[in-house]
Scaffold this motif. Structure first.
Motif, short mmCIF file in Angstrom:
data_model
loop_
_atom_site.label_atom_id
_atom_site.label_comp_id
_atom_site.label_asym_id
_atom_site.label_seq_id
_atom_site.Cartn_x
_atom_site.Cartn_y
_atom_site.Cartn_z
N ILE A 19 9.13 -14.95 22.03
CA ILE A 19 7.85 -14.94 22.74
C ILE A 19 8.05 -14.56 24.21
CG2 ILE A 19 5.96 -16.41 23.58
CD1 ILE A 19 6.22 -17.92 20.86
N GLU A 20 9.07 -15.12 24.85
CA GLU A 20 9.35 -14.78 26.24
C GLU A 20 9.73 -13.31 26.37
OE1 GLU A 20 12.30 -17.68 27.27
OE2 GLU A 20 10.78 -19.17 27.84
N GLY A 21 10.50 -12.79 25.41
CA GLY A 21 10.86 -11.38 25.43
C GLY A 21 9.64 -10.50 25.26
N LEU A 22 8.72 -10.91 24.41
CA LEU A 22 7.48 -10.17 24.21
C LEU A 22 6.64 -10.18 25.48
CD1 LEU A 22 5.62 -8.66 22.29
CD2 LEU A 22 4.74 -10.87 21.51
N GLU A 23 6.59 -11.33 26.13
CA GLU A 23 5.84 -11.45 27.39
C GLU A 23 6.42 -10.49 28.44
OE1 GLU A 23 4.50 -14.87 30.63
OE2 GLU A 23 6.04 -15.32 29.15
N THR A 24 7.72 -10.43 28.56
CA THR A 24 8.37 -9.52 29.50
C THR A 24 8.07 -8.07 29.15
OG1 THR A 24 10.15 -11.12 29.83
CG2 THR A 24 10.61 -8.85 30.49
N ALA A 25 8.13 -7.73 27.87
CA ALA A 25 7.84 -6.36 27.44
C ALA A 25 6.39 -5.98 27.74
CB ALA A 25 8.13 -6.21 25.94
N ILE A 26 5.47 -6.91 27.53
CA ILE A 26 4.06 -6.63 27.81
C ILE A 26 3.85 -6.42 29.31
CG2 ILE A 26 1.74 -7.66 27.83
CD1 ILE A 26 2.50 -8.94 25.11
#
Length: 90
Positions: A19-26
């Motif tokens: 989820i944190e990785g997805l947040e960074t990617a977004i």
């Protein structure tokens, strides 16, 4: 009545990392989407270069402008290229 599901700590940590990785990617994708080459009017070019409007009108062909629908326009990258090309260090 619903049952209780037990999830192992390692699985939860892995999900949190995803989820944190997805947040960074977004956030990065949003930042990249905002980065573009805006169109500038001659008045905006004058303000950007801290020159008079008259000077920009006289030098519009040297800078690199196009007459589109009766308005002289250029792109910020072209103005920056003009500035960098004509910037002299002593």
């Amino acid at each position: 009545m619903e049952g209780v599901t037990i999830i192992e700590t390692a699985v939860i940590k892995e999900l949190i990392n995803k989820i944190e990785g997805l947040e960074t990617a977004i956030k990065q994708a949003t930042k990249d989407a905002k980065v573009k080459d805006p169109t500038m009017t001659l008045r905006e070019v004058a303000a950007y270069l801290k020159k008079s409007y008259g000077w920009v009108v006289i030098n519009k062909h040297n800078i690199g402008c196009s007459n589109i629908g009766g308005d002289w326009l250029t792109k910020q990258s072209i103005v920056e290229e003009y500035f960098n090309k004509n910037f002299h260090k002593n």
